[in-house]
Design an enzyme around this catalytic site. Sequence first.
Site, PDB file in Angstrom:
ATOM      1  NE  ARG A 134      -2.485   4.490   6.975  1.00 19.08           N
ATOM      2  CZ  ARG A 134      -3.339   3.486   6.729  1.00 19.08           C
ATOM      3  NH1 ARG A 134      -3.328   2.385   7.458  1.00 19.08           N
ATOM      4  NH2 ARG A 134      -4.217   3.574   5.735  1.00 19.08           N
TER       5      ARG A 134
ATOM      6  CB  THR B  12      -6.439   0.244  -5.884  1.00 13.69           C
ATOM      7  OG1 THR B  12      -7.509  -0.690  -5.822  1.00 13.69           O
ATOM      8  CG2 THR B  12      -6.500   1.188  -4.696  1.00 13.69           C
TER       9      THR B  12
ATOM     10  CG  HIS C 210      -2.232  10.502 -13.726  1.00 17.96           C
ATOM     11  ND1 HIS C 210      -1.896  11.755 -14.182  1.00 17.96           N
ATOM     12  CD2 HIS C 210      -2.729   9.826 -14.802  1.00 17.96           C
ATOM     13  CE1 HIS C 210      -2.181  11.824 -15.487  1.00 17.96           C
ATOM     14  NE2 HIS C 210      -2.693  10.685 -15.876  1.00 17.96           N
TER      15      HIS C 210
ATOM     16  CD  GLU D 231      -6.454  -3.548  -2.854  1.00 19.51           C
ATOM     17  OE1 GLU D 231      -7.179  -2.553  -3.110  1.00 19.51           O
ATOM     18  OE2 GLU D 231      -6.740  -4.384  -1.987  1.00 19.51           O
TER      19      GLU D 231
END
Length: 156
Positions: free
Chosen positions: A106, A29, A86, A81
């Site tokens: 969510r 992230t 990719h 984050e």
Amino acid sequence: AAMRHLPYFCRGEVVKGFGRGSKELGIPTANFSDQVVESFPSDISTGVYYGWACVGNGDVHKMVLSVGWNPFYKNIKKSVETHIIHTFKEDFYGEILSVVIIGYIRSEKNFSSLEALISAIQEDIEEAKRQLDLPEHLKLKEDNFFHLPEGKPVNH
């Protein structure tokens, strides 16, 4: 409150996070600085979102983004984050990350195990891919926001 702010355009420098995404989860992230996190609408719902992301003046990719305290890790500081869907060859700390958050997947929740967390994130990624293939979402991929002028980055 999740949808009222969407689409949300945001740009900022990528900073070092907790180092858990890649190492523990296998899901790297990109973290925004506290400054950028604090600039988010204070009433935006915590949870998982999807949208488009671009590093510097690179290509625009699908992404999932988490806003909140990561209950599994019991963070005391809110974080934002972005997992860009990719594979990048190298880290891009210090680069400018531009994101357009389009939809909500969510709410934030705790997980009983690391495996359950990873499984939920994989499901979030699949949901993001499905949503971002919709024509109304694809058009935001071409937004001029992603074409950085040679000047200073700005949030809006």
